[in-house]
Design an enzyme around this catalytic site. Structure first.
Site, PDB file in Angstrom:
ATOM      1  N   ASN A 219     -11.546  -1.284   2.748  1.00  0.00           N
ATOM      2  CA  ASN A 219     -11.956  -0.185   1.874  1.00  0.00           C
ATOM      3  C   ASN A 219     -12.510  -0.602   0.516  1.00  0.00           C
ATOM      4  OD1 ASN A 219     -11.210   1.712   3.858  1.00  0.00           O
ATOM      5  ND2 ASN A 219      -9.055   1.393   3.290  1.00  0.00           N
ATOM      6  N   THR A 220     -12.741  -1.897   0.309  1.00  0.00           N
ATOM      7  CA  THR A 220     -13.487  -2.372  -0.856  1.00  0.00           C
ATOM      8  C   THR A 220     -14.705  -3.093  -0.288  1.00  0.00           C
ATOM      9  OG1 THR A 220     -11.529  -2.623  -2.258  1.00  0.00           O
ATOM     10  CG2 THR A 220     -13.447  -3.946  -2.839  1.00  0.00           C
TER      11      THR A 220
ATOM     12  N   ASN B 155      -7.001   5.477   6.698  1.00  0.00           N
ATOM     13  CA  ASN B 155      -7.068   5.582   5.241  1.00  0.00           C
ATOM     14  C   ASN B 155      -8.244   4.799   4.691  1.00  0.00           C
ATOM     15  OD1 ASN B 155      -6.289   3.290   3.125  1.00  0.00           O
ATOM     16  ND2 ASN B 155      -5.291   2.768   5.079  1.00  0.00           N
ATOM     17  N   ARG B 156      -8.763   5.324   3.587  1.00  0.00           N
ATOM     18  CA  ARG B 156      -9.769   4.591   2.801  1.00  0.00           C
ATOM     19  C   ARG B 156      -9.414   4.750   1.325  1.00  0.00           C
ATOM     20  NH1 ARG B 156     -13.072   8.734   5.137  1.00  0.00           N
ATOM     21  NH2 ARG B 156     -13.332  10.513   3.732  1.00  0.00           N
TER      22      ARG B 156
ATOM     23  N   THR C 262       3.116   2.839   8.454  1.00  0.00           N
ATOM     24  CA  THR C 262       2.910   4.091   9.179  1.00  0.00           C
ATOM     25  C   THR C 262       4.214   4.575   9.829  1.00  0.00           C
ATOM     26  OG1 THR C 262       0.627   3.409   9.536  1.00  0.00           O
ATOM     27  CG2 THR C 262       1.459   5.162  10.961  1.00  0.00           C
TER      28      THR C 262
ATOM     29  N   THR D 265      -1.487  -2.957  -3.142  1.00  0.00           N
ATOM     30  CA  THR D 265      -2.308  -3.959  -3.797  1.00  0.00           C
ATOM     31  C   THR D 265      -2.561  -3.610  -5.265  1.00  0.00           C
ATOM     32  OG1 THR D 265      -3.425  -4.651  -1.766  1.00  0.00           O
ATOM     33  CG2 THR D 265      -4.613  -5.026  -3.799  1.00  0.00           C
TER      34      THR D 265
ATOM     35  N   GLY E 146       0.802  -1.211   0.000  1.00  0.00           N
ATOM     36  CA  GLY E 146       0.000   0.000   0.000  1.00  0.00           C
ATOM     37  C   GLY E 146       0.837   1.265   0.000  1.00  0.00           C
TER      38      GLY E 146
ATOM     39  N   ASN F   1      -3.664  -6.420   8.505  1.00  0.00           N
ATOM     40  CA  ASN F   1      -4.060  -5.215   7.787  1.00  0.00           C
ATOM     41  C   ASN F   1      -4.500  -4.154   8.806  1.00  0.00           C
ATOM     42  OD1 ASN F   1      -5.002  -3.529   5.609  1.00  0.00           O
ATOM     43  ND2 ASN F   1      -5.204  -5.405   4.407  1.00  0.00           N
TER      44      ASN F   1
ATOM     45  N   ASN G 137       1.313  -7.874  -3.962  1.00  0.00           N
ATOM     46  CA  ASN G 137       0.083  -8.063  -3.210  1.00  0.00           C
ATOM     47  C   ASN G 137      -1.072  -7.852  -4.187  1.00  0.00           C
ATOM     48  OD1 ASN G 137      -2.251  -6.871  -1.779  1.00  0.00           O
ATOM     49  ND2 ASN G 137      -1.009  -7.088   0.076  1.00  0.00           N
TER      50      ASN G 137
ATOM     51  N   GLY H 216       1.729  -1.249  13.500  1.00  0.00           N
ATOM     52  CA  GLY H 216       2.244  -0.484  14.636  1.00  0.00           C
ATOM     53  C   GLY H 216       3.704  -0.715  14.950  1.00  0.00           C
TER      54      GLY H 216
ATOM     55  N   SER I   4      -8.602  -5.800   3.269  1.00  0.00           N
ATOM     56  CA  SER I   4      -8.750  -4.344   3.246  1.00  0.00           C
ATOM     57  C   SER I   4     -10.177  -3.975   3.633  1.00  0.00           C
ATOM     58  CB  SER I   4      -8.453  -3.784   1.861  1.00  0.00           C
ATOM     59  OG  SER I   4      -8.902  -2.441   1.806  1.00  0.00           O
TER      60      SER I   4
ATOM     61  N   GLY J  40      -8.860   2.588  -1.087  1.00  0.00           N
ATOM     62  CA  GLY J  40      -9.733   1.826  -1.991  1.00  0.00           C
ATOM     63  C   GLY J  40      -9.011   1.248  -3.198  1.00  0.00           C
ATOM     64  N   PHE J  41      -7.784   0.778  -2.996  1.00  0.00           N
ATOM     65  CA  PHE J  41      -7.040   0.076  -4.057  1.00  0.00           C
ATOM     66  C   PHE J  41      -6.870   0.916  -5.322  1.00  0.00           C
ATOM     67  CE2 PHE J  41      -8.393  -4.544  -2.667  1.00  0.00           C
ATOM     68  CZ  PHE J  41      -7.588  -4.442  -1.548  1.00  0.00           C
TER      69      PHE J  41
ATOM     70  N   ASN K 111      -4.632 -10.293  -0.708  1.00  0.00           N
ATOM     71  CA  ASN K 111      -5.179  -9.358   0.277  1.00  0.00           C
ATOM     72  C   ASN K 111      -6.697  -9.474   0.312  1.00  0.00           C
ATOM     73  OD1 ASN K 111      -5.886  -7.243   1.894  1.00  0.00           O
ATOM     74  ND2 ASN K 111      -5.217  -5.642   0.477  1.00  0.00           N
TER      75      ASN K 111
ATOM     76  N   LYS L 283      -3.154 -12.325   3.512  1.00  0.00           N
ATOM     77  CA  LYS L 283      -3.090 -11.225   4.487  1.00  0.00           C
ATOM     78  C   LYS L 283      -4.434 -11.070   5.186  1.00  0.00           C
ATOM     79  CE  LYS L 283      -1.665  -6.423   5.040  1.00  0.00           C
ATOM     80  NZ  LYS L 283      -0.996  -5.280   4.400  1.00  0.00           N
TER      81      LYS L 283
HETATM   82  C1  LIG Z   1      -2.497   4.606   3.298  1.00  0.00           C
HETATM   83  C2  LIG Z   1      -2.428   3.119   3.442  1.00  0.00           C
HETATM   84  C3  LIG Z   1      -2.689   2.302   2.353  1.00  0.00           C
HETATM   85  C4  LIG Z   1      -2.635   0.921   2.477  1.00  0.00           C
HETATM   86  N1  LIG Z   1      -2.873   0.147   1.381  1.00  0.00           N
HETATM   87  C5  LIG Z   1      -2.787  -1.201   1.474  1.00  0.00           C
HETATM   88  C6  LIG Z   1      -2.955  -2.021   0.349  1.00  0.00           C
HETATM   89  O1  LIG Z   1      -3.151  -1.550  -0.767  1.00  0.00           O
HETATM   90  N2  LIG Z   1      -2.888  -3.365   0.515  1.00  0.00           N
HETATM   91  C7  LIG Z   1      -2.629  -3.939   1.739  1.00  0.00           C
HETATM   92  O2  LIG Z   1      -2.555  -5.173   1.832  1.00  0.00           O
HETATM   93  N3  LIG Z   1      -2.444  -3.174   2.828  1.00  0.00           N
HETATM   94  C8  LIG Z   1      -2.502  -1.827   2.731  1.00  0.00           C
HETATM   95  N4  LIG Z   1      -2.290  -1.051   3.843  1.00  0.00           N
HETATM   96  C9  LIG Z   1      -2.076  -1.710   5.145  1.00  0.00           C
HETATM   97  C10 LIG Z   1      -0.600  -1.851   5.484  1.00  0.00           C
HETATM   98  O3  LIG Z   1       0.058  -2.685   4.571  1.00  0.00           O
HETATM   99  C11 LIG Z   1      -0.425  -2.414   6.904  1.00  0.00           C
HETATM  100  O4  LIG Z   1      -0.978  -3.713   6.945  1.00  0.00           O
HETATM  101  C12 LIG Z   1      -1.116  -1.570   7.971  1.00  0.00           C
HETATM  102  O5  LIG Z   1      -1.006  -0.197   7.683  1.00  0.00           O
HETATM  103  C13 LIG Z   1      -0.526  -1.814   9.373  1.00  0.00           C
HETATM  104  O6  LIG Z   1       0.841  -1.495   9.409  1.00  0.00           O
HETATM  105  P1  LIG Z   1       1.400  -0.093   9.994  1.00  0.00           P
HETATM  106  O7  LIG Z   1       0.808   0.090  11.344  1.00  0.00           O
HETATM  107  O8  LIG Z   1       2.894  -0.244   9.974  1.00  0.00           O
HETATM  108  O9  LIG Z   1       0.936   0.954   9.048  1.00  0.00           O
HETATM  109  C14 LIG Z   1      -2.321   0.338   3.731  1.00  0.00           C
HETATM  110  C15 LIG Z   1      -2.047   1.161   4.825  1.00  0.00           C
HETATM  111  C16 LIG Z   1      -2.074   2.528   4.704  1.00  0.00           C
HETATM  112  C17 LIG Z   1      -1.765   3.388   5.889  1.00  0.00           C
END
Ligand SMILES: Cc1cc2nc3c(=O)[nH]c(=O)nc-3n(C[C@H](O)[C@H](O)[C@H](O)COP(=O)(O)O)c2cc1C
Length: 370
Positions: free
Chosen positions: A186-187, A116-117, A331, A91, A68, A256, A148, A309, A184, A119-120, A181, A227
């Site tokens: 957001n879909t 976040n939202r 993050t 993704t 992501g 996720n 992914n 985290g 998510s 949405g791929f 994945n 995932k």
């Molecule tokens: C802005 C954003 C977009 C993300 N997009 C995806 C994604 O496209 N596919 C996915 O598997 N996870 C996505 N994630 C989730 C991250 O891969 C991760 O699982 C999640 O943020 C927890 O890790 P963190 O606390 O280090 O951010 C996204 C996270 C963020 C913040």
């Protein structure tokens, strides 16, 4: 780049709209390729104590980039140079899609968290596969690159397997491993794909397709991982782990983002009320617990990738001791800056030295007891 310069860049980025700041960071990584390459022996500093052979490939550090961040595969060569031991691109969906309307990315600085939202949003499997192939030519990425994949928004749930297959056929040649994945938030409806029947249909189809393509091209079997969401009850995580074993998957990625708003310093803030998945430290405890549930169930038979985290070496150590062989950050890159992979890797090496541990594999699962 020094830590001071990194802090300065971060302050500037925090004055920008979050998604614009993210796009700028990616652009900098793209155009800064030669500078990154020149600095990479410093940025990617590590020794053999943190390198592991997993899923048939070498991971020079257990610290990877979570899915992501590089959805479009624009900075494939940068991640290894920046000190990451691997990266997940995507993704990626079978069809290109714009994602949700902006704004769709929000910071919660007091908690170092993000909602976040997105949405791929992505260019679709065909374009992304070409981009990754270009990046991997020549000296390549230097570290394992996973892709992914997720369901296109327009595809109904009962045709999810076909949609994943279409992406897989295009991306198989450029991926060292594939993460499915189904978690998510957001879909619409996507997380229903985490049930046993859907997972069996999708992952069984991918595995069979890989086997049939291998009869023609003799490649090694593709490692598949799934995932999962932190919001699944423990029993469903255990069931998914059992299924992963039954289907011959390589591993599971946990977790996720969460749809809960637990652990926020101000649960009433306007950002907390935004729809979407929460990431960063508020997710840490649940993501860490989920890794332990999965690792106990898997009994060493699957690669567990811990994410959620992880902001520093102590977080990474906790996740690895809980059973993760690999960890990922998203993050943390925003709040702790571009040196995070180096900092965590060196921090793990220091702690191993302090505790008299000679290799990271001895840390994996060391918290789980006999
Ligand atoms: C802005 C954003 C977009 C993300 N997009 C995806 C994604 O496209 N596919 C996915 O598997 N996870 C996505 N994630 C989730 C991250 O891969 C991760 O699982 C999640 O943020 C927890 O890790 P963190 O606390 O280090 O951010 C996204 C996270 C963020 C913040």
């Amino acid at each position: 780049m020094t830590s001071d310069a990194a802090a300065l860049l971060r302050r500037a980025a925090f004055r920008m709209d979050p998604e614009r700041a993210h796009e700028s960071a990616l652009r900098a990584l793209q155009v800064g390729g030669p500078a990154l390459a020149a600095a990479s022996s410093w940025l990617a500093k590590r020794d053999g104590t943190v390198g592991q052979r997993l899923m048939g490939m070498e991971f020079p550090s257990p610290v990877g980039l979570a899915a992501g961040y590089d959805k479009y595969g624009r900075a494939v060569r940068a991640w290894g140079r920046l000190g990451f031991g691997f990266a997940e691109i995507g993704t990626v969906t079978a069809r290109p899609q714009d994602g949700n309307p902006r704004p769709r990315l929000f910071r919660l600085p007091e908690d170092e968290a993000i909602v976040n939202r997105m949405g791929f949003n992505n260019d679709g499997a065909a374009v992304t596969a070409r981009r990754i192939a270009d990046a991997r030519r020549g000296s390549g990425a230097g570290v394992p690159i996973g892709v992914n994949i997720g369901k296109s928004k327009v595809t109904p749930l009962d045709r999810a397997a076909e949609d994943h297959l279409a992406s897989f056929r295009l991306l198989r040649g450029v991926a060292d491993f594939v993460v499915v994945n189904v978690s998510s938030p957001n879909t619409p409806g996507l997380r229903e794909l985490q049930d046993r029947d859907h997972l069996t249909a999708i992952l069984g189809a991918l595995r069979d397709e890989d086997a049939s393509m291998r009869r023609r091209d003799d490649r090694v079997p593709m490692p598949f991982l799934v995932k999962l969401a932190p919001d699944l009850p423990d029993e469903q995580i255990e069931d998914a782990v059992d299924l992963a074993g039954e289907l011959g998957l390589a591993g599971v990625v946990l977790t996720n983002t969460t749809i809960t708003r637990d652990g926020l310093s101000d649960p009433e803030s306007p950002v907390a009320a935004e729809q979407g998945g929460l990431s960063g430290p508020p997710l840490r405890a649940r993501a860490s617990a989920a890794v332990r549930v999965a690792a106990r169930r898997a009994g060493g038979q699957l690669v567990i990738v811990g994410v959620g985290g992880i902001m520093d070496a102590a977080d990474a150590w906790d996740r690895i001791a809980g059973g993760a062989s690999l960890v990922e950050v998203w993050t943390g890159l925003v709040y702790r800056g571009p040196l995070i992979a180096r900092d965590i890797t060196l921090g793990l090496m220091d702690r191993m030295r302090d505790e008299g541990v000679s290799h990271i594999s001895e840390v994996v699962g060391s918290d789980l007891g006999a």
